[in-house]
Design a protein around this motif. Structure first.
Motif, PDB file in Angstrom:
ATOM      1  N   ALA A 160      -3.562   2.389   9.383  1.00 19.08           N
ATOM      2  CA  ALA A 160      -4.408   1.590  10.273  1.00 19.08           C
ATOM      3  C   ALA A 160      -3.801   0.213  10.540  1.00 19.08           C
ATOM      4  CB  ALA A 160      -5.799   1.447   9.669  1.00 19.08           C
ATOM      5  N   LEU A 161      -3.013  -0.291   9.606  1.00 19.74           N
ATOM      6  CA  LEU A 161      -2.408  -1.614   9.781  1.00 19.74           C
ATOM      7  C   LEU A 161      -1.189  -1.589  10.706  1.00 19.74           C
ATOM      8  CD1 LEU A 161      -2.617  -3.034   6.148  1.00 19.74           C
ATOM      9  CD2 LEU A 161      -4.083  -3.566   8.096  1.00 19.74           C
ATOM     10  N   VAL A 162      -0.544  -0.432  10.838  1.00 18.78           N
ATOM     11  CA  VAL A 162       0.677  -0.347  11.652  1.00 18.78           C
ATOM     12  C   VAL A 162       0.413  -0.697  13.120  1.00 18.78           C
ATOM     13  CG1 VAL A 162       2.418   1.258  12.545  1.00 18.78           C
ATOM     14  CG2 VAL A 162       1.942   1.173  10.111  1.00 18.78           C
ATOM     15  N   PRO A 163      -0.608  -0.129  13.784  1.00 18.86           N
ATOM     16  CA  PRO A 163      -0.838  -0.539  15.183  1.00 18.86           C
ATOM     17  C   PRO A 163      -1.166  -2.027  15.334  1.00 18.86           C
ATOM     18  CG  PRO A 163      -2.065   1.462  14.686  1.00 18.86           C
ATOM     19  CD  PRO A 163      -1.493   0.960  13.401  1.00 18.86           C
ATOM     20  N   MET A 164      -1.858  -2.580  14.350  1.00 16.29           N
ATOM     21  CA  MET A 164      -2.153  -4.015  14.416  1.00 16.29           C
ATOM     22  C   MET A 164      -0.861  -4.823  14.316  1.00 16.29           C
ATOM     23  SD  MET A 164      -5.824  -4.546  12.499  1.00 16.29           S
ATOM     24  CE  MET A 164      -5.169  -4.504  10.873  1.00 16.29           C
ATOM     25  N   GLN A 165       0.050  -4.399  13.435  1.00 12.22           N
ATOM     26  CA  GLN A 165       1.329  -5.102  13.320  1.00 12.22           C
ATOM     27  C   GLN A 165       2.106  -5.036  14.621  1.00 12.22           C
ATOM     28  OE1 GLN A 165       2.645  -2.909   9.772  1.00 12.22           O
ATOM     29  NE2 GLN A 165       3.479  -4.889   9.172  1.00 12.22           N
ATOM     30  N   LEU A 166       2.146  -3.847  15.209  1.00 12.31           N
ATOM     31  CA  LEU A 166       2.879  -3.709  16.468  1.00 12.31           C
ATOM     32  C   LEU A 166       2.236  -4.549  17.569  1.00 12.31           C
ATOM     33  CD1 LEU A 166       3.673   0.095  16.403  1.00 12.31           C
ATOM     34  CD2 LEU A 166       5.254  -1.805  16.029  1.00 12.31           C
ATOM     35  N   GLY A 167       0.920  -4.616  17.585  1.00  7.94           N
ATOM     36  CA  GLY A 167       0.239  -5.461  18.571  1.00  7.94           C
ATOM     37  C   GLY A 167       0.578  -6.923  18.389  1.00  7.94           C
ATOM     38  N   PHE A 168       0.537  -7.397  17.149  1.00 10.75           N
ATOM     39  CA  PHE A 168       0.902  -8.799  16.897  1.00 10.75           C
ATOM     40  C   PHE A 168       2.370  -9.054  17.215  1.00 10.75           C
ATOM     41  CE2 PHE A 168      -2.857  -8.952  13.992  1.00 10.75           C
ATOM     42  CZ  PHE A 168      -3.520  -9.963  14.664  1.00 10.75           C
ATOM     43  N   LEU A 184       0.824  -1.214   0.000  1.00  6.29           N
ATOM     44  CA  LEU A 184       0.000   0.000   0.000  1.00  6.29           C
ATOM     45  C   LEU A 184       0.857   1.263   0.000  1.00  6.29           C
ATOM     46  CD1 LEU A 184      -2.853  -1.038   2.452  1.00  6.29           C
ATOM     47  CD2 LEU A 184      -3.049  -0.631  -0.010  1.00  6.29           C
ATOM     48  N   LEU A 185       1.932   1.260   0.785  1.00  4.79           N
ATOM     49  CA  LEU A 185       2.820   2.435   0.807  1.00  4.79           C
ATOM     50  C   LEU A 185       3.523   2.624  -0.529  1.00  4.79           C
ATOM     51  CD1 LEU A 185       4.441   2.339   4.346  1.00  4.79           C
ATOM     52  CD2 LEU A 185       2.958   4.105   3.410  1.00  4.79           C
ATOM     53  N   THR A 186       3.942   1.524  -1.136  1.00  9.86           N
ATOM     54  CA  THR A 186       4.591   1.612  -2.439  1.00  9.86           C
ATOM     55  C   THR A 186       3.617   2.118  -3.492  1.00  9.86           C
ATOM     56  OG1 THR A 186       6.044  -0.209  -1.812  1.00  9.86           O
ATOM     57  CG2 THR A 186       5.921   0.325  -4.143  1.00  9.86           C
ATOM     58  N   TYR A 187       2.391   1.640  -3.440  1.00 15.73           N
ATOM     59  CA  TYR A 187       1.355   2.111  -4.369  1.00 15.73           C
ATOM     60  C   TYR A 187       1.076   3.598  -4.143  1.00 15.73           C
ATOM     61  CZ  TYR A 187      -3.033   2.234  -6.951  1.00 15.73           C
ATOM     62  OH  TYR A 187      -4.029   2.547  -7.839  1.00 15.73           O
ATOM     63  N   VAL A 208       7.195  -0.914   9.603  1.00 13.63           N
ATOM     64  CA  VAL A 208       6.818   0.163  10.519  1.00 13.63           C
ATOM     65  C   VAL A 208       7.814   1.313  10.395  1.00 13.63           C
ATOM     66  CG1 VAL A 208       6.495   0.762  12.952  1.00 13.63           C
ATOM     67  CG2 VAL A 208       5.634  -1.407  12.086  1.00 13.63           C
ATOM     68  N   ILE A 209       9.087   0.987  10.273  1.00 14.87           N
ATOM     69  CA  ILE A 209      10.113   2.017  10.070  1.00 14.87           C
ATOM     70  C   ILE A 209       9.931   2.670   8.709  1.00 14.87           C
ATOM     71  CG2 ILE A 209      12.602   2.400   9.875  1.00 14.87           C
ATOM     72  CD1 ILE A 209      12.905  -0.012  11.817  1.00 14.87           C
ATOM     73  N   TYR A 210       9.622   1.869   7.701  1.00 19.06           N
ATOM     74  CA  TYR A 210       9.348   2.386   6.354  1.00 19.06           C
ATOM     75  C   TYR A 210       8.165   3.357   6.387  1.00 19.06           C
ATOM     76  CZ  TYR A 210       8.021   2.018   1.367  1.00 19.06           C
ATOM     77  OH  TYR A 210       7.667   2.269   0.071  1.00 19.06           O
ATOM     78  N   HIS A 211       7.116   2.982   7.090  1.00 16.11           N
ATOM     79  CA  HIS A 211       5.939   3.842   7.211  1.00 16.11           C
ATOM     80  C   HIS A 211       6.304   5.151   7.916  1.00 16.11           C
ATOM     81  CE1 HIS A 211       2.092   5.294   8.776  1.00 16.11           C
ATOM     82  NE2 HIS A 211       1.568   4.715   7.708  1.00 16.11           N
ATOM     83  N   THR A 212       7.118   5.076   8.952  1.00 12.31           N
ATOM     84  CA  THR A 212       7.537   6.270   9.678  1.00 12.31           C
ATOM     85  C   THR A 212       8.352   7.193   8.781  1.00 12.31           C
ATOM     86  OG1 THR A 212       7.573   4.966  11.713  1.00 12.31           O
ATOM     87  CG2 THR A 212       8.729   7.080  11.748  1.00 12.31           C
TER      88      THR A 212
END
Length: 133
Positions: free
Chosen positions: A38-46, A13-16, A79-83
Motif C-alpha cells: 500500500a505504501l508503494v503507490p504513495m511513494q511513486l506519487g510523491f 516492513l519487507l525485511t520483517y 520500489v525495485i526491492y518490493h518488485t
C-alpha cells in the motif's frame, strides 16, 4: 522528504516480512507485505509530484546556488526491492505448486501400478486354479 520516510518504512516492513518467512513459508497476504504494498503507490506519487530533492531546498532559508549543478532525484530503490520480493515470492509459489502437482501425479501413478500388479497377480492365481480343475 516524505517519500524517503515511506521508503524506510517500506524497506523495514519487507525485511520483517522476509525474516518471518525463514521459519515457515508465508503467503503474500501477510499484513507486513500488504502494508508495504500500500505504501508503494504513495511513494511513486510523491516521487513524481515532488519538484525538489530532499528537504534542503527552501529549508530555513537555504537555497541551492544557481551556479551549482542541480542534484537529480533518484528513483526510490525500495520500489525495485518490493518488485523483486513480489516476483521472487510469486515464482517460488508457482514452483512449489507445480512440484506438489507433479508429486501427486507420481504418487497416483505408483498407486495405480500397485493396483495393476495386484490385479495381474489375481488373474494369474485364477488361471492356476482353473488349470488344476
Amino acid at each position: 522528504t516524505f517519500c524517503e520516510l515511506l521508503g524506510v518504512i517500506t524497506a523495514f516492513l519487507l525485511t520483517y516480512f522476509l525474516a518471518l518467512c525463514r521459519g515457515a513459508p508465508q503467503s503474500l497476504d501477510h499484513w507486513t507485505y500488504i502494508v508495504s504494498s500500500a505504501l508503494v503507490p504513495m511513494q511513486l506519487g510523491f516521487f513524481f509530484h515532488s519538484k525538489h530533492l530532499g528537504c534542503l531546498r527552501g529549508y530555513n532559508g537555504f537555497e541551492f546556488d544557481e551556479t551549482s549543478e542541480k542534484a537529480k532525484r533518484q528513483f526510490p530503490v525500495v520500489v525495485i526491492y518490493h518488485t523483486i520480493v513480489t516476483f521472487a515470492f510469486w515464482f517460488m509459489k508457482s514452483g512449489m505448486e507445480t512440484c506438489e502437482e507433479h508429486l501427486k501425479m507420481a504418487t497416483d501413478s505408483l498407486r495405480d501400478c500397485e493396483r495393476m500388479d495386484k490385479k495381474i497377480e489375481q488373474k494369474k492365481g485364477m488361471r492356476v486354479k482353473s488349470r488344476k480343475k
